[in-house]
Design a protein around this motif. Sequence first.
Motif, PDB file in Angstrom:
ATOM      1  N   PHE A  13      -2.822 -43.204   6.273  1.00  0.00           N
ATOM      2  CA  PHE A  13      -2.893 -42.163   7.532  1.00  0.00           C
ATOM      3  C   PHE A  13      -3.464 -40.391   6.857  1.00  0.00           C
ATOM      4  O   PHE A  13      -2.294 -39.318   7.595  1.00  0.00           O
ATOM      5  CB  PHE A  13      -1.420 -42.003   7.341  1.00  0.00           C
ATOM      6  CG  PHE A  13      -0.921 -43.817   7.191  1.00  0.00           C
ATOM      7  CD1 PHE A  13      -1.340 -44.280   7.940  1.00  0.00           C
ATOM      8  CD2 PHE A  13      -0.273 -43.932   5.895  1.00  0.00           C
ATOM      9  CE1 PHE A  13      -0.805 -46.093   8.215  1.00  0.00           C
ATOM     10  CE2 PHE A  13       0.113 -45.456   5.943  1.00  0.00           C
ATOM     11  CZ  PHE A  13      -0.430 -46.457   6.777  1.00  0.00           C
ATOM     12  N   ASN A  14      -4.375 -40.906   7.488  1.00  0.00           N
ATOM     13  CA  ASN A  14      -5.354 -38.821   7.423  1.00  0.00           C
ATOM     14  C   ASN A  14      -5.982 -39.073   8.053  1.00  0.00           C
ATOM     15  O   ASN A  14      -7.500 -38.265   8.646  1.00  0.00           O
ATOM     16  CB  ASN A  14      -5.913 -38.954   6.038  1.00  0.00           C
ATOM     17  CG  ASN A  14      -6.390 -37.826   5.924  1.00  0.00           C
ATOM     18  OD1 ASN A  14      -5.742 -36.137   5.812  1.00  0.00           O
ATOM     19  ND2 ASN A  14      -7.100 -37.326   5.405  1.00  0.00           N
ATOM     20  N   PRO A  15      -5.432 -38.635   9.346  1.00  0.00           N
ATOM     21  CA  PRO A  15      -3.469 -38.312  10.072  1.00  0.00           C
ATOM     22  C   PRO A  15      -3.251 -39.691  10.550  1.00  0.00           C
ATOM     23  O   PRO A  15      -4.178 -41.099  10.777  1.00  0.00           O
ATOM     24  CB  PRO A  15      -4.059 -37.596  11.062  1.00  0.00           C
ATOM     25  CG  PRO A  15      -5.121 -37.762  11.560  1.00  0.00           C
ATOM     26  CD  PRO A  15      -6.267 -38.239  11.014  1.00  0.00           C
ATOM     27  N   HIS A  17      -2.445 -42.390  13.373  1.00  0.00           N
ATOM     28  CA  HIS A  17      -2.851 -42.395  14.938  1.00  0.00           C
ATOM     29  C   HIS A  17      -2.591 -43.691  15.706  1.00  0.00           C
ATOM     30  O   HIS A  17      -1.909 -44.936  14.892  1.00  0.00           O
ATOM     31  CB  HIS A  17      -4.546 -42.511  15.053  1.00  0.00           C
ATOM     32  CG  HIS A  17      -5.221 -43.368  14.726  1.00  0.00           C
ATOM     33  ND1 HIS A  17      -5.560 -45.112  14.918  1.00  0.00           N
ATOM     34  CD2 HIS A  17      -5.993 -43.423  12.961  1.00  0.00           C
ATOM     35  CE1 HIS A  17      -5.502 -45.865  13.594  1.00  0.00           C
ATOM     36  NE2 HIS A  17      -6.674 -45.326  12.647  1.00  0.00           N
ATOM     37  N   HIS A  20      -2.824 -47.303  14.074  1.00  0.00           N
ATOM     38  CA  HIS A  20      -1.646 -47.818  13.134  1.00  0.00           C
ATOM     39  C   HIS A  20      -0.856 -48.104  14.159  1.00  0.00           C
ATOM     40  O   HIS A  20       0.215 -48.999  13.396  1.00  0.00           O
ATOM     41  CB  HIS A  20      -1.772 -46.672  12.123  1.00  0.00           C
ATOM     42  CG  HIS A  20      -2.520 -46.319  11.422  1.00  0.00           C
ATOM     43  ND1 HIS A  20      -3.125 -44.966  11.678  1.00  0.00           N
ATOM     44  CD2 HIS A  20      -3.479 -46.704  11.333  1.00  0.00           C
ATOM     45  CE1 HIS A  20      -4.289 -44.699  10.996  1.00  0.00           C
ATOM     46  NE2 HIS A  20      -3.984 -45.868  10.420  1.00  0.00           N
ATOM     47  N   ARG A  58       0.542 -35.271   5.129  1.00  0.00           N
ATOM     48  CA  ARG A  58       0.482 -36.728   5.406  1.00  0.00           C
ATOM     49  C   ARG A  58       1.823 -37.058   5.602  1.00  0.00           C
ATOM     50  O   ARG A  58       2.309 -37.960   6.885  1.00  0.00           O
ATOM     51  CB  ARG A  58      -0.435 -37.642   4.566  1.00  0.00           C
ATOM     52  CG  ARG A  58      -1.663 -37.114   5.529  1.00  0.00           C
ATOM     53  CD  ARG A  58      -2.994 -38.030   4.200  1.00  0.00           C
ATOM     54  NE  ARG A  58      -3.015 -37.546   2.997  1.00  0.00           N
ATOM     55  CZ  ARG A  58      -2.319 -38.370   1.938  1.00  0.00           C
ATOM     56  NH1 ARG A  58      -1.652 -39.760   2.413  1.00  0.00           N
ATOM     57  NH2 ARG A  58      -2.029 -38.364   0.735  1.00  0.00           N
ATOM     58  N   SER A 161     -10.442 -44.628  13.883  1.00  0.00           N
ATOM     59  CA  SER A 161     -10.680 -44.611  12.364  1.00  0.00           C
ATOM     60  C   SER A 161      -9.745 -43.233  12.195  1.00  0.00           C
ATOM     61  O   SER A 161      -9.653 -42.251  13.299  1.00  0.00           O
ATOM     62  CB  SER A 161     -11.479 -45.016  12.204  1.00  0.00           C
ATOM     63  OG  SER A 161     -12.354 -43.774  12.045  1.00  0.00           O
ATOM     64  N   SER A 162      -8.987 -43.389  10.958  1.00  0.00           N
ATOM     65  CA  SER A 162      -8.950 -41.113  10.921  1.00  0.00           C
ATOM     66  C   SER A 162     -10.234 -40.899  10.824  1.00  0.00           C
ATOM     67  O   SER A 162     -10.005 -39.587  11.107  1.00  0.00           O
ATOM     68  CB  SER A 162      -8.073 -41.374   9.726  1.00  0.00           C
ATOM     69  OG  SER A 162      -6.685 -42.208   9.633  1.00  0.00           O
ATOM     70  N   THR A 163     -10.910 -41.728   9.360  1.00  0.00           N
ATOM     71  CA  THR A 163     -12.407 -40.474  10.183  1.00  0.00           C
ATOM     72  C   THR A 163     -12.706 -40.219  11.323  1.00  0.00           C
ATOM     73  O   THR A 163     -13.547 -38.927  11.034  1.00  0.00           O
ATOM     74  CB  THR A 163     -13.348 -41.326   9.479  1.00  0.00           C
ATOM     75  OG1 THR A 163     -12.864 -42.264   8.038  1.00  0.00           O
ATOM     76  CG2 THR A 163     -14.841 -40.451   9.481  1.00  0.00           C
ATOM     77  N   ARG A 166     -11.062 -37.220  12.559  1.00  0.00           N
ATOM     78  CA  ARG A 166     -10.794 -36.243  11.907  1.00  0.00           C
ATOM     79  C   ARG A 166     -13.048 -35.600  12.249  1.00  0.00           C
ATOM     80  O   ARG A 166     -12.511 -34.528  12.072  1.00  0.00           O
ATOM     81  CB  ARG A 166     -10.980 -36.212  10.423  1.00  0.00           C
ATOM     82  CG  ARG A 166      -9.562 -36.601   9.533  1.00  0.00           C
ATOM     83  CD  ARG A 166      -9.693 -36.993   8.279  1.00  0.00           C
ATOM     84  NE  ARG A 166     -10.543 -37.487   7.273  1.00  0.00           N
ATOM     85  CZ  ARG A 166     -11.009 -38.817   7.183  1.00  0.00           C
ATOM     86  NH1 ARG A 166      -9.165 -39.406   7.038  1.00  0.00           N
ATOM     87  NH2 ARG A 166     -11.622 -39.163   6.648  1.00  0.00           N
ATOM     88  N   LEU A 179      -3.464 -40.072  19.634  1.00  0.00           N
ATOM     89  CA  LEU A 179      -3.126 -39.868  18.138  1.00  0.00           C
ATOM     90  C   LEU A 179      -1.522 -39.715  19.043  1.00  0.00           C
ATOM     91  O   LEU A 179      -1.568 -39.706  20.381  1.00  0.00           O
ATOM     92  CB  LEU A 179      -3.080 -38.352  17.754  1.00  0.00           C
ATOM     93  CG  LEU A 179      -4.651 -37.667  16.754  1.00  0.00           C
ATOM     94  CD1 LEU A 179      -4.506 -36.462  16.890  1.00  0.00           C
ATOM     95  CD2 LEU A 179      -3.973 -38.773  15.526  1.00  0.00           C
ATOM     96  N   TYR A 193      -7.994 -29.961  10.161  1.00  0.00           N
ATOM     97  CA  TYR A 193      -9.223 -31.384   9.861  1.00  0.00           C
ATOM     98  C   TYR A 193      -9.942 -30.510  10.712  1.00  0.00           C
ATOM     99  O   TYR A 193     -10.807 -30.319  10.877  1.00  0.00           O
ATOM    100  CB  TYR A 193      -9.131 -32.438  10.805  1.00  0.00           C
ATOM    101  CG  TYR A 193      -7.887 -33.432  10.015  1.00  0.00           C
ATOM    102  CD1 TYR A 193      -7.577 -33.692   9.045  1.00  0.00           C
ATOM    103  CD2 TYR A 193      -6.600 -33.305  10.676  1.00  0.00           C
ATOM    104  CE1 TYR A 193      -6.751 -34.533   8.339  1.00  0.00           C
ATOM    105  CE2 TYR A 193      -5.163 -34.390  10.071  1.00  0.00           C
ATOM    106  CZ  TYR A 193      -5.964 -35.144   9.011  1.00  0.00           C
ATOM    107  OH  TYR A 193      -4.709 -36.030   8.292  1.00  0.00           O
TER     108      TYR A 193
END
Length: 196
Positions: A13-15, A17, A20, A58, A161-163, A166, A179, A193
């Motif tokens: 969970f990075n972050p 969103h 999720h 997080r 995706s968290s990627t 970021r 988000l 980030y």
Amino acid sequence: MQKKQIGIFPGSFNPIHCGHLILANYMCEFTCLDEVWFVVSPHNPLKEAQGLLDDELRLQMAERALEKFDKLKVSDIEFSMPRPSYTIDTLRLLSSENPDKEFVLILGGDNWRLFEQWKEYIRLRQEFKILIYPRLGEEVTIPPELAATISYVKAPIVEISSTFIRNSLKDGKDVRAFLPPAVYDMIQKNGYYCNR
């Protein structure tokens, strides 16, 4: 008395969103689950730890994201476990600490494909039910002998995706629609980030 069915949704969970939240909300409302617990992982053994925002930050973002959802909870159980943490150990600990609940693992189709790389994967699927959700481009096959405890759930496919989040933040993009508002506010206020 029937035990409460708790879905365990592990992740960095990075972050956290909206994808999720959509998935967890669907799992609560359209499957056997009574609640979904987001287990914030300090370090996924199959992923690089580099680039992870601090564990507590997080966790705070996840708590803020879920504060208005009655059936969605956050767990920091893995913070006090040996690292890297393994799903079977987490589920066993949760079960021993909550004997009135039955824990069900929520898993993406991509992770199901890699499932045989997981620690004690045979014991994991013997001891716990598993709900598998679709991921784009992943075909999910469940052997007939496992159908009693492993189910495929036709949840909406949300390709966030968290990627992506970021990288977009790093590039100065406005991603507030992706988000939860409280998480977006935390990221903007603190500059998470943006310099990664």
